[in-house]
Design a protein around this motif. Sequence first.
Motif, PDB file in Angstrom:
ATOM      1  N   LEU A 155       0.831  -1.209   0.000  1.00 51.54           N
ATOM      2  CA  LEU A 155       0.000   0.000   0.000  1.00 51.54           C
ATOM      3  C   LEU A 155       0.863   1.256   0.000  1.00 51.54           C
ATOM      4  CD1 LEU A 155      -2.558  -1.282   2.638  1.00 51.54           C
ATOM      5  CD2 LEU A 155      -3.099  -0.808   0.251  1.00 51.54           C
TER       6      LEU A 155
ATOM      7  N   CYS B 178       2.880   2.489   2.157  1.00 52.88           N
ATOM      8  CA  CYS B 178       2.717   3.282   3.382  1.00 52.88           C
ATOM      9  C   CYS B 178       4.049   3.760   3.943  1.00 52.88           C
ATOM     10  CB  CYS B 178       1.954   2.489   4.443  1.00 52.88           C
ATOM     11  SG  CYS B 178       2.911   1.200   5.276  1.00 52.88           S
TER      12      CYS B 178
ATOM     13  N   GLY C 102       6.053   2.162   5.910  1.00 54.13           N
ATOM     14  CA  GLY C 102       6.377   1.590   7.212  1.00 54.13           C
ATOM     15  C   GLY C 102       7.730   0.892   7.209  1.00 54.13           C
TER      16      GLY C 102
ATOM     17  N   SER D 170      10.561   3.284   7.407  1.00 53.59           N
ATOM     18  CA  SER D 170      10.744   3.943   8.699  1.00 53.59           C
ATOM     19  C   SER D 170      11.367   3.034   9.747  1.00 53.59           C
ATOM     20  CB  SER D 170       9.418   4.521   9.202  1.00 53.59           C
ATOM     21  OG  SER D 170       8.506   3.496   9.477  1.00 53.59           O
ATOM     22  N   VAL D 171      11.305   1.713   9.582  1.00 56.63           N
ATOM     23  CA  VAL D 171      11.914   0.834  10.593  1.00 56.63           C
ATOM     24  C   VAL D 171      13.271   0.264  10.167  1.00 56.63           C
ATOM     25  CG1 VAL D 171       9.775   0.177  11.749  1.00 56.63           C
ATOM     26  CG2 VAL D 171      10.581  -1.193   9.823  1.00 56.63           C
TER      27      VAL D 171
ATOM     28  N   VAL E 190      13.579  -6.898   9.691  1.00 58.39           N
ATOM     29  CA  VAL E 190      12.721  -6.006  10.466  1.00 58.39           C
ATOM     30  C   VAL E 190      11.574  -5.503   9.581  1.00 58.39           C
ATOM     31  CG1 VAL E 190      12.645  -3.687  11.475  1.00 58.39           C
ATOM     32  CG2 VAL E 190      14.350  -5.300  12.247  1.00 58.39           C
TER      33      VAL E 190
ATOM     34  N   PHE F 199       7.544  -6.025  10.010  1.00 60.88           N
ATOM     35  CA  PHE F 199       6.767  -4.809  10.260  1.00 60.88           C
ATOM     36  C   PHE F 199       5.614  -4.621   9.282  1.00 60.88           C
ATOM     37  CE2 PHE F 199       5.618  -0.376  10.233  1.00 60.88           C
ATOM     38  CZ  PHE F 199       5.551  -0.103  11.594  1.00 60.88           C
TER      39      PHE F 199
ATOM     40  N   PRO G 162       2.490  -4.051   7.482  1.00 63.12           N
ATOM     41  CA  PRO G 162       1.146  -4.318   7.994  1.00 63.12           C
ATOM     42  C   PRO G 162       0.370  -5.346   7.171  1.00 63.12           C
ATOM     43  CG  PRO G 162       1.545  -1.950   7.814  1.00 63.12           C
ATOM     44  CD  PRO G 162       2.682  -2.629   7.135  1.00 63.12           C
TER      45      PRO G 162
ATOM     46  N   ARG H  38      -3.152   7.865   6.951  1.00 63.10           N
ATOM     47  CA  ARG H  38      -2.519   6.721   7.605  1.00 63.10           C
ATOM     48  C   ARG H  38      -3.054   6.620   9.023  1.00 63.10           C
ATOM     49  NH1 ARG H  38       3.746   7.902   6.031  1.00 63.10           N
ATOM     50  NH2 ARG H  38       3.621   7.454   3.802  1.00 63.10           N
TER      51      ARG H  38
ATOM     52  N   VAL I  91       6.718   9.766   9.143  1.00 58.71           N
ATOM     53  CA  VAL I  91       7.537   8.914   9.999  1.00 58.71           C
ATOM     54  C   VAL I  91       8.783   8.387   9.269  1.00 58.71           C
ATOM     55  CG1 VAL I  91       6.170   6.832   9.555  1.00 58.71           C
ATOM     56  CG2 VAL I  91       7.390   7.048  11.701  1.00 58.71           C
TER      57      VAL I  91
ATOM     58  N   PRO J 125      11.754  -1.011  15.751  1.00 56.46           N
ATOM     59  CA  PRO J 125      10.386  -1.442  15.474  1.00 56.46           C
ATOM     60  C   PRO J 125       9.529  -1.604  16.734  1.00 56.46           C
ATOM     61  CG  PRO J 125      11.908  -3.259  15.151  1.00 56.46           C
ATOM     62  CD  PRO J 125      12.740  -2.024  15.351  1.00 56.46           C
TER      63      PRO J 125
ATOM     64  N   MET K  51       7.516   1.437  17.324  1.00 58.59           N
ATOM     65  CA  MET K  51       6.678   1.779  16.179  1.00 58.59           C
ATOM     66  C   MET K  51       5.545   0.761  16.108  1.00 58.59           C
ATOM     67  SD  MET K  51       7.823   4.196  14.033  1.00 58.59           S
ATOM     68  CE  MET K  51       9.430   4.075  13.275  1.00 58.59           C
ATOM     69  N   ASP K  52       4.316   1.260  15.972  1.00 63.01           N
ATOM     70  CA  ASP K  52       3.197   0.356  15.762  1.00 63.01           C
ATOM     71  C   ASP K  52       2.993   0.153  14.265  1.00 63.01           C
ATOM     72  OD1 ASP K  52       2.583  -0.195  18.355  1.00 63.01           O
ATOM     73  OD2 ASP K  52       0.576   0.647  18.306  1.00 63.01           O
ATOM     74  N   SER K  53       2.678  -1.082  13.904  1.00 63.95           N
ATOM     75  CA  SER K  53       2.315  -1.390  12.529  1.00 63.95           C
ATOM     76  C   SER K  53       0.800  -1.239  12.434  1.00 63.95           C
ATOM     77  CB  SER K  53       2.762  -2.826  12.225  1.00 63.95           C
ATOM     78  OG  SER K  53       2.306  -3.231  10.959  1.00 63.95           O
ATOM     79  N   GLY K  54       0.360  -0.330  11.565  1.00 63.72           N
ATOM     80  CA  GLY K  54      -1.056   0.008  11.511  1.00 63.72           C
ATOM     81  C   GLY K  54      -1.729  -0.392  10.214  1.00 63.72           C
TER      82      GLY K  54
ATOM     83  N   GLY L  64       5.533  -3.449  16.370  1.00 61.50           N
ATOM     84  CA  GLY L  64       6.158  -3.525  15.052  1.00 61.50           C
ATOM     85  C   GLY L  64       6.921  -4.794  14.734  1.00 61.50           C
TER      86      GLY L  64
ATOM     87  N   ALA M 229      -2.745   1.966   5.502  1.00 63.02           N
ATOM     88  CA  ALA M 229      -1.701   1.321   6.307  1.00 63.02           C
ATOM     89  C   ALA M 229      -0.668   2.372   6.687  1.00 63.02           C
ATOM     90  CB  ALA M 229      -1.039   0.194   5.527  1.00 63.02           C
ATOM     91  N   GLY M 230       0.141   2.036   7.685  1.00 66.52           N
ATOM     92  CA  GLY M 230       1.193   2.974   8.049  1.00 66.52           C
ATOM     93  C   GLY M 230       1.868   2.624   9.354  1.00 66.52           C
ATOM     94  N   ALA M 231       2.968   3.304   9.610  1.00 70.52           N
ATOM     95  CA  ALA M 231       3.703   3.134  10.856  1.00 70.52           C
ATOM     96  C   ALA M 231       3.293   4.248  11.805  1.00 70.52           C
ATOM     97  CB  ALA M 231       5.196   3.202  10.596  1.00 70.52           C
ATOM     98  N   ILE M 232       3.066   3.889  13.083  1.00 70.08           N
ATOM     99  CA  ILE M 232       2.670   4.876  14.083  1.00 70.08           C
ATOM    100  C   ILE M 232       3.780   4.965  15.125  1.00 70.08           C
ATOM    101  CG2 ILE M 232       0.838   5.565  15.687  1.00 70.08           C
ATOM    102  CD1 ILE M 232      -0.838   3.220  14.187  1.00 70.08           C
TER     103      ILE M 232
END
Lengths: 67, 395
Positions: A20, A22, A24, A27-28, A52, A56, A58, B46, B158, B174, B177-180, B228, B258-261
């Motif tokens: 998607l 995003c 994520g 960022s990790v 990682v 991660f 989603p 997100r 982020v 990770p 960081m939350d995986s959303g 995460g 979706a996204g990282a929080i």
Amino acid sequence: MPFFKVGDLVKLIVDKNKCLSCGGCVSVCPKQALELKKYPEWDKDKCISCEVCVKFCPVGALKLKRD
Amino acid sequence: MFIEPEYDVIVVGAGPSGTSTAITAARLGLNVLVLEKQQQVGMFKRCAEGFAWGLIESLELKLPRKCWTQEIDGSYIYAPNMKEFLIDMGKTSGYVLERRVFDKWLAEEAVKAGARLIADVNVYDVIKDKGFIKGVKANFLGEDYEVKSKVVVAADGVESLVGRKAGFPLINNPVLMDSGFQYEMAGIELKDPHKLEFYLGTKVAPRGYLWVFPKGENKANVGIGIIGNSPETAKKYLDDFITKHDRFSRGSVLEVNAGAIPVGGLMKNMVMNGLILVGDAAHQVYPIHGGGIGEAITAGNMAGKVIWHCIEKGDWSEERLGDYNKLWWDKRGNALAKSEKVRETIEKMSDEQLNMLAASITKDDLMKIVDGNVAILTKTLLKFGAKNLQKKIFG
């Protein structure tokens, strides 16, 4: 210069049907081996195959293929 | 055509943190350029679009009716055993926004204040010179631009490309960081279209929570944030929940997000020579609930003021821009750090402990805990612990 790079032994596969965009994973990543263009782009020279990003994601769009 | 060669301030990212910075800086008379990567401001969200009452006031703006979909006057919280806990505020205490409209409205306010804003611009690098960040390299519809500035604002989320290109030591653990993941759903049944729903538990949402944020009578953002490094994906946890609940399982999907929080990893330093980080890029998110829109606006407003002050004095070095660190930590950082402590305590609790907590906590104590009062949480837990022990011994 190391004898070999981790990135030569593995390959990060992005499932574009699932992704998607995003960001994520970007960022990790502890080594900045990913950059978000339209989809994440993987730099094999920076990757340490820690997975990682794979954990991660989603939606589970990333896989690290080991040869 | 649209992009001049030089500005006082370049803001990268037209989310709430970027446009708030731009509004404040432009009102103070600075020449501001805002660059947005997406084709349209406000895409793609997100987040769950929750926004507390009054948070826009620091910008001296009134939230227009078009920006929100639903007024919220309370929450239902579900313990792992599905025991229901109602917090009824008795009056409107927040909104569920329509981010596409809200972000565009803030962008227009930035333009009204005198900033220039351009969407569909891909910022791919920063210009570095003598230890300072002096602008950005960008592509707009196939044409490359080098735009110079006194201060660059990384409001680019982020994964902050600007922060990384500038060499800023970003936190990417990770665990912080939350995986959303989220569906915006229609055709669903809500407990109450004016109340948020939260579902807790290690089996429902490990470390985080699952949420239902109403956007209409039968419409809501149904989403989840989980730790995460979970072996299962956020999507799997959410799909499992939806499948199990008839209220949702027959619903439609209007949007997938979706996204990282960034629920942790607050930064003591958020500036470099000629660079300032705001919003998700600086992890300015409330660690308990993961809300970031209000934090973004508060921080953006502070950043705008500090940048103006620095440019007035002719010095935008890390040391001078560091006033922003002091301001933010004083007004928000310390509160957020306390809230992070509470989150760390809660995430260590088993489902059984969470059930016990939900069974006898008062509404007032719960509100205090959400406000970051770790002492109340500890006291409550100890009380339960003692009771439990008594039962074991004498029961």
